[in-house]
Design an enzyme around this catalytic site. Sequence first.
Site, PDB file in Angstrom:
ATOM      1  N   GLU A  77      20.042  13.490  10.236  1.00  0.00           N
ATOM      2  CA  GLU A  77      20.190  13.718   8.554  1.00  0.00           C
ATOM      3  C   GLU A  77      21.546  13.976   8.420  1.00  0.00           C
ATOM      4  O   GLU A  77      22.351  14.585   9.110  1.00  0.00           O
ATOM      5  CB  GLU A  77      19.296  14.963   8.365  1.00  0.00           C
ATOM      6  CG  GLU A  77      17.905  14.550   8.321  1.00  0.00           C
ATOM      7  CD  GLU A  77      17.049  15.765   7.874  1.00  0.00           C
ATOM      8  OE1 GLU A  77      16.039  15.396   7.057  1.00  0.00           O
ATOM      9  OE2 GLU A  77      17.323  16.630   8.261  1.00  0.00           O
ATOM     10  N   ILE A  79      13.878  -3.890  -0.746  1.00  0.00           N
ATOM     11  CA  ILE A  79      14.281  -2.340  -1.390  1.00  0.00           C
ATOM     12  C   ILE A  79      14.845  -1.841   0.027  1.00  0.00           C
ATOM     13  O   ILE A  79      14.432  -1.940   1.026  1.00  0.00           O
ATOM     14  CB  ILE A  79      12.875  -1.807  -1.338  1.00  0.00           C
ATOM     15  CG1 ILE A  79      11.718  -2.515  -2.274  1.00  0.00           C
ATOM     16  CG2 ILE A  79      12.905  -0.182  -1.832  1.00  0.00           C
ATOM     17  CD1 ILE A  79      12.445  -2.666  -3.730  1.00  0.00           C
ATOM     18  N   LEU A 116      10.858  10.943  -5.970  1.00  0.00           N
ATOM     19  CA  LEU A 116       9.722  12.200  -5.894  1.00  0.00           C
ATOM     20  C   LEU A 116       8.242  11.808  -5.819  1.00  0.00           C
ATOM     21  O   LEU A 116       7.773  10.823  -6.355  1.00  0.00           O
ATOM     22  CB  LEU A 116       9.768  12.839  -7.190  1.00  0.00           C
ATOM     23  CG  LEU A 116      11.097  13.690  -7.513  1.00  0.00           C
ATOM     24  CD1 LEU A 116      11.186  13.936  -8.956  1.00  0.00           C
ATOM     25  CD2 LEU A 116      11.410  14.922  -6.691  1.00  0.00           C
ATOM     26  N   GLY A 117       7.708  12.441  -5.055  1.00  0.00           N
ATOM     27  CA  GLY A 117       6.220  12.332  -4.646  1.00  0.00           C
ATOM     28  C   GLY A 117       5.719  11.010  -3.657  1.00  0.00           C
ATOM     29  O   GLY A 117       4.778  10.878  -3.481  1.00  0.00           O
ATOM     30  N   SER A 118       6.836  10.606  -3.093  1.00  0.00           N
ATOM     31  CA  SER A 118       6.322   9.388  -2.048  1.00  0.00           C
ATOM     32  C   SER A 118       5.795  10.270  -0.852  1.00  0.00           C
ATOM     33  O   SER A 118       6.159  11.154  -0.459  1.00  0.00           O
ATOM     34  CB  SER A 118       7.602   8.613  -1.789  1.00  0.00           C
ATOM     35  OG  SER A 118       8.523   9.247  -1.188  1.00  0.00           O
ATOM     36  N   ILE A 158       6.464   2.750  -3.111  1.00  0.00           N
ATOM     37  CA  ILE A 158       7.130   2.227  -3.778  1.00  0.00           C
ATOM     38  C   ILE A 158       6.242   0.705  -3.942  1.00  0.00           C
ATOM     39  O   ILE A 158       6.346   0.132  -5.139  1.00  0.00           O
ATOM     40  CB  ILE A 158       8.561   1.929  -3.075  1.00  0.00           C
ATOM     41  CG1 ILE A 158       9.397   2.820  -3.141  1.00  0.00           C
ATOM     42  CG2 ILE A 158       9.122   1.018  -3.717  1.00  0.00           C
ATOM     43  CD1 ILE A 158       9.347   3.785  -4.257  1.00  0.00           C
ATOM     44  N   GLY A 166       0.651  -1.115  -0.153  1.00  0.00           N
ATOM     45  CA  GLY A 166       0.036   0.020   0.054  1.00  0.00           C
ATOM     46  C   GLY A 166       0.714   1.251  -0.205  1.00  0.00           C
ATOM     47  O   GLY A 166       0.309   2.382  -0.151  1.00  0.00           O
ATOM     48  N   LYS A 218      20.564   5.765   2.579  1.00  0.00           N
ATOM     49  CA  LYS A 218      20.669   6.265   4.132  1.00  0.00           C
ATOM     50  C   LYS A 218      21.529   4.950   4.864  1.00  0.00           C
ATOM     51  O   LYS A 218      21.806   5.108   5.788  1.00  0.00           O
ATOM     52  CB  LYS A 218      19.506   6.487   4.741  1.00  0.00           C
ATOM     53  CG  LYS A 218      18.985   7.683   4.079  1.00  0.00           C
ATOM     54  CD  LYS A 218      17.744   8.146   4.652  1.00  0.00           C
ATOM     55  CE  LYS A 218      17.255   9.649   4.108  1.00  0.00           C
ATOM     56  NZ  LYS A 218      16.917   9.425   2.581  1.00  0.00           N
ATOM     57  N   ASN A 276      16.082   9.143  -2.975  1.00  0.00           N
ATOM     58  CA  ASN A 276      14.768   9.558  -2.440  1.00  0.00           C
ATOM     59  C   ASN A 276      14.031   9.653  -3.793  1.00  0.00           C
ATOM     60  O   ASN A 276      14.611   9.702  -4.868  1.00  0.00           O
ATOM     61  CB  ASN A 276      14.681  11.231  -2.148  1.00  0.00           C
ATOM     62  CG  ASN A 276      15.551  11.317  -0.835  1.00  0.00           C
ATOM     63  OD1 ASN A 276      14.927  11.340   0.242  1.00  0.00           O
ATOM     64  ND2 ASN A 276      17.030  11.726  -0.949  1.00  0.00           N
TER      65      ASN A 276
END
Length: 612
Positions: free
Chosen positions: A540, A403, A446-448, A291, A288, A407, A444
Site C-alpha cells: 500500500e 477497467i 465507494l461501496g464496492s 463495477i 457479477g 494503483k 477507489n
Amino acid sequence: MTVNKRFILLFMIDLIIVWFSIETSYLLRFYGDIPDNYSRQMLQYCIVSSFTFGGSLYYFGLYRRIWKYASIGEIVAILKAILVGAILSYVFSLLLFDERLPLGVEARVIETILLLVGGTRFLWRVVVHKERNGRQADRNRALIVGAGDCGMLIAKEMKSATFSHTQLVGFIDDNPYKLRMSILGVPVLGNRHSIPRIVSEQEIKEIIIAMPSVSRTEISEIIGIAKQTGIKLKIIPAINDLITGKVSVKRLRDVSVEDLLGREPIVEDLNSILGYVHNKVVLVTGAGGSIGSELCRQVARFMPDKLLLLGHGENSIYNIQMELRKSFPNLNLVPIIADIQDRARMMDVFRTHRPQVVFHAAAHKHVPLMEGNPSEAIKNNVFGTRNVADCANEFGTDRFVMISSDKAVNPTSVMGATKRIAEMYVQSLNTMSRTKFSAVRFGNVLGSRGSVVPVFKQQIAEGGPVTVTHPEMVRYFMTIPEAVQLVIQAGAIAEGGEVFVLDMGKPVKILTLAEDLITLSGYEPYKDIQITFSGIREGEKLYEELLTAEENLGSTQYDRIFIGRPSVLTASQLDLEFKRLERALTESNTVTVREIINQIVPMMPVAKAAIS
C-alpha cells in the site's frame, strides 16, 4: 362518531349559524327594532337561505373534509360555498319577496356566516393541534434546512397527526428576507452558519436537508457544517422527487458519504453512447462484481441487441441476471459462467456470440491478498486480460474497454503492477488490430465489495473499533454509478491506444472518512466509537496517483475524462516477458514471478511511495 352522525351534526350547526347570522344582520340594520314587514321578510329569508346555503356547503364538499388537516384549499372552498349560497339567496329574494332585501343585510349575512362557518372548522384544527403539542415532550426535535417548496411540503407532513415521533422546531435558510419569518407557523431561525448554535440552543436531535434543487457542492458544504453537531442527518434525495410529486417524509434517507463528496451529476452524451451500444452485442466480463454489475445496469438502459453477463461466480451472475430481467424484461440477456483464464472457453464465447463491444471488468483487485498470491494476480489480471483481448482482436470486436486502476501508476504492489502490465498489453495490441483498445483508470469507488466503506460500516455496527491503516493515508473516491457512466462515455470517444484518466476530485483522508461515517451513523468518534491504527499493509501507498511522470495528460470533450498516453513495450518485448512469466508459473516459483513483474514494471518500495 359515524359519518352520517357527523354530517347531521355539522349541517345543524351550519343552519343555526345561517339563522343567527340573518337575525343579527337585521337587528344591526334596524338598530334592534325590526319593523313587522321586515320581520316577515327575515323569516322568509331564513327559510330560503337554509336551502341555498345548506345546498351550497354540501355541493362544495364541506361535509366531506377532515378539518384537522385544514389549509388554504379549505378556506377557498368555504369562501366559494358561502358566496354561491348568498348569491342564490339574493336571487330568490328578488323573485319571491314583496320588498327588496336590504343590501346591508346581505353583506352582513355573508360576513357573519363566513366568519362563523370558517371559525368552527378551524377551531377544531386548533384544538387538535394543541392536543398534539401537549404530547411533544418525548418527541425528537427536528430542524429543516431549506425553507422553500420542498421544505414546506416536508414540514406540512411532519405537522400532521400521523407523523407523531418528531417535533419540527424551525427552518434554516440562507435567504435574508426569510429570516424571522414563519412558514406553517414554524419560524426561520437562521442561515446555514447558524446551525451549530441553533442545534445547541434548541436541543435539536435531527437535521433534515430539504434542498433537492441545489448543487451537490453546496449540499456537501451544508453537510460539512451540520455534521459538526454530531446529530442525525437526513436528506431528500433529488430534484426529480420534487418534480414527480414524491416529496414525502417517507422519501427521506440518511446522509451518506457520497453526499459528502459534493460531486455534480454527470451529463450523459446520449447520442455518442447510443451510437456504439444500442442494438449491439455487448460483453461485460466480471459482470457479477461491483463495477461489472453497474456496467450491466447502465448498458441495459441503451437497449443493446444482446447483453452477455460473463463471470466466474454463479451466484453473483444469477443475482444480476434476475435484477436485469425484472428491470428490463424485453432485454436479451445471456448469462455466461466462465473463467477468463480459460483461453479455450473465451474463444468459444467469442465464436458463439461475436460481441461488438467488450467492457473488461474481471480482475483480482485486493492489494494485500495479491501480495501474498502474485501468481494468481498474473494469471487473472495479465493472462486473463490477454485471453479476452486476443479474442476481441481475432473475432473483430469494434471496441474493447478495460477497467484499470490508479494503483497501476508507479505501482508499489503486485496488483497495481499487474494492472499496468495489462494496460501495456492492450495498448500494444491496439497498434496491430482493427479493434479500438483502450483502458480507463480511476481510483477507489465507494461501496464496492471489500472496499473501505463497507468494512467501516460493519465495524461501526459491531461497536468498533474502526481500523485505519495510517492517519495520513489519502485516497481518491467516486461513486460506482459515476465511475461507470464515465467508463461508458470514455468508450464512446476512444480512438484506440488511450488510457483514459477519470477526474476523481479531491483526495480524501481515510481517517476523515472514518470519522465522517461514525458521525453520520449517530455516534461521536473517539468517544462512542474508537479509531485505531494498524499500520500500512504490504503493497500500500500513503497516497495514490493517476498519472506517471512520463504520461502527458490531454483533455477530451468531457469535463471529467482526460487522456494519458504512457510509453509501452513493443508486442515482441511483452511476448518475451510473458513467456518467462508462464515458465515461472509452471515452476510455481513465486520469487521469480515477482522479479519478472518488477522487470516489466519497476515497483516502488512502499516506504519510498510513502515519503515521495
